[in-house]
Write a protein that holds these residues in place. Sequence first.
Motif, short mmCIF file in Angstrom:
data_model
loop_
_atom_site.label_atom_id
_atom_site.label_comp_id
_atom_site.label_asym_id
_atom_site.label_seq_id
_atom_site.Cartn_x
_atom_site.Cartn_y
_atom_site.Cartn_z
N LEU A 208 0.71 -59.68 -15.23
CA LEU A 208 0.25 -59.03 -14.27
C LEU A 208 0.99 -58.32 -13.93
CD1 LEU A 208 -4.08 -59.12 -15.02
CD2 LEU A 208 -2.18 -57.67 -16.41
N LYS A 209 1.46 -59.20 -12.52
CA LYS A 209 2.11 -58.57 -11.90
C LYS A 209 3.85 -57.88 -11.61
CE LYS A 209 3.37 -60.52 -6.73
NZ LYS A 209 2.58 -61.38 -5.47
N THR A 210 4.16 -58.97 -12.83
CA THR A 210 5.33 -58.56 -13.29
C THR A 210 5.52 -57.10 -13.93
OG1 THR A 210 5.97 -60.49 -13.74
CG2 THR A 210 7.31 -58.76 -14.83
N VAL A 211 4.22 -56.67 -14.36
CA VAL A 211 4.12 -55.89 -15.24
C VAL A 211 3.81 -54.33 -13.70
CG1 VAL A 211 2.93 -53.73 -16.64
CG2 VAL A 211 3.85 -56.23 -17.52
N ALA A 212 2.83 -54.20 -13.51
CA ALA A 212 2.52 -53.79 -12.01
C ALA A 212 3.70 -53.79 -10.65
CB ALA A 212 0.94 -54.24 -11.31
N LEU A 213 4.87 -53.71 -11.06
CA LEU A 213 5.64 -53.74 -9.91
C LEU A 213 6.84 -53.49 -10.22
CD1 LEU A 213 6.42 -58.21 -8.06
CD2 LEU A 213 5.33 -55.71 -7.18
N PHE A 214 6.49 -53.30 -11.58
CA PHE A 214 7.50 -53.02 -12.56
C PHE A 214 7.61 -50.84 -12.43
CE2 PHE A 214 8.66 -50.20 -15.77
CZ PHE A 214 10.46 -49.99 -16.05
N GLY A 215 5.81 -50.33 -12.19
CA GLY A 215 5.47 -49.06 -11.84
C GLY A 215 4.60 -48.44 -12.48
N CYS A 216 5.23 -47.15 -12.80
CA CYS A 216 4.35 -46.26 -14.36
C CYS A 216 4.88 -46.21 -14.99
CB CYS A 216 3.89 -44.79 -13.00
SG CYS A 216 2.83 -45.09 -12.14
N PRO A 217 4.10 -46.67 -16.13
CA PRO A 217 5.01 -46.35 -17.97
C PRO A 217 5.03 -45.06 -17.84
CG PRO A 217 2.25 -46.42 -17.55
CD PRO A 217 2.34 -47.04 -16.81
N SER A 218 4.20 -43.82 -17.24
CA SER A 218 4.45 -42.62 -18.19
C SER A 218 3.90 -41.19 -16.56
CB SER A 218 3.92 -42.19 -18.83
OG SER A 218 1.70 -41.78 -18.96
N LEU A 219 4.35 -40.19 -16.83
CA LEU A 219 3.69 -39.70 -15.27
C LEU A 219 2.46 -38.84 -15.89
CD1 LEU A 219 7.21 -37.20 -15.03
CD2 LEU A 219 6.32 -39.09 -13.59
N ASP A 220 1.19 -39.09 -16.82
CA ASP A 220 0.45 -38.74 -17.56
C ASP A 220 -0.49 -39.36 -16.11
OD1 ASP A 220 -1.45 -37.62 -19.67
OD2 ASP A 220 -2.71 -39.81 -18.90
N LYS A 221 -1.63 -38.56 -15.79
CA LYS A 221 -2.22 -39.29 -14.98
C LYS A 221 -3.09 -39.94 -15.17
CE LYS A 221 -5.86 -37.18 -11.88
NZ LYS A 221 -6.95 -35.81 -11.47
N ASN A 222 -3.53 -40.07 -16.61
CA ASN A 222 -4.56 -41.12 -16.70
C ASN A 222 -3.44 -42.35 -16.75
OD1 ASN A 222 -6.51 -39.65 -17.06
ND2 ASN A 222 -6.00 -39.45 -19.62
N ASN A 223 -2.06 -42.38 -17.22
CA ASN A 223 -1.80 -44.19 -16.87
C ASN A 223 -0.89 -44.45 -15.17
OD1 ASN A 223 -0.59 -42.07 -20.04
ND2 ASN A 223 -1.60 -44.13 -20.28
N VAL A 224 -0.66 -42.82 -14.40
CA VAL A 224 -0.30 -43.41 -13.24
C VAL A 224 -1.55 -43.45 -12.42
CG1 VAL A 224 0.44 -42.39 -11.16
CG2 VAL A 224 1.19 -41.10 -13.47
N PHE A 225 -2.91 -42.81 -12.73
CA PHE A 225 -3.66 -43.82 -11.81
C PHE A 225 -4.06 -45.42 -12.39
CE2 PHE A 225 -8.16 -44.54 -11.80
CZ PHE A 225 -8.69 -44.63 -10.18
N ALA A 226 -4.36 -45.37 -13.58
CA ALA A 226 -4.20 -46.91 -14.40
C ALA A 226 -3.35 -48.12 -13.61
CB ALA A 226 -4.07 -47.65 -15.29
#
Length: 311
Positions: A208-226
């Motif tokens: 989880l931390k590895t994924v969180a440190l990378f950033g956002c998967p897209s520019l969509d507001k819902n994905n950015v917020f998650a």
Amino acid sequence: MSLFKTLLLSNQAKVVFKTQNPLHKPFPHSPSFIIRRTLSSSPQEPTKKPLSLLFEEAVGLTEKAGGNESDYQEEKNGLMSELRELEREVRALKENPKPKVQKEEKEKKPKKKVTNLVELFGSEKMVEKRRRESGEATVLKDLSPFVEAFVRHLYSKGYFNKANFLVDNKLDFSYFDSKYGRDFIKSAAYKFGKDHQEIAQWLSSKNLKTVALFGCPSLDKNNVFAAKWLRKIFKIQEDTVCSQCMLKDSCRHANKDVWGIATRNLLLVHVMKVIILYNLDQVPPKLTVPDEVRDSANKLLEEVIKLSRTT
């Protein structure tokens, strides 16, 4: 006096004799002759007949009423010429039926079956243009084994019961080669995360931390917020991630923190919104995802399937 009466009676008798005698012919210029000649020689205006009656008389349905033979023949010839003209027009239409045949072929032409949203709402070029403008990937890669296993798991749990693109509700992976099919997988994954919140506490913190440190998967507001929510859980600073992000020039939420979080609990629906895009490889073309991030996302998806079977 008697002589006068005698002469008067004699003159009256002559007048009576002249008027009643058939052999007596009046003088051409006399009033009585002019009156009789005028009455006898006044022509009678012909009465006009309706076209329907003339047609019936011409074809022999009814007898001609009044008129001499020459008038009858003239009227008959006129109607026959009109009938011949109609026959020529009908013959010409029969010999040249192309417009009607083309119309029938156009009506019988089968309608093209719509199989995806690309055919329904616009050409593929237009859809590709919209994807490029939104920063989404335009090339759909094959589903990974982890995603196929997750789709089968979702199917067994009934998350594809409302998938109208599946014939007889039978699982067919060929339907997931379109963007509509991939979007349906994402929607099912989000719903699955909301329904199985209890799984979140058992997921690997390292992945989880590895994924969180990378950033956002897209520019969509819902994905950015998650993604920002995950960083908030692991106390990762926004500027640390956003400064190295490849999408920061196009992002409207760069370096913005998430406010209003009343709990530090990890939500599975947020995890699914982030990792499913890495699993489906539906990230913007400018975003290069490291292998370690993909591996962590695949392991998290595998953990979700195992934990769902045991809980």
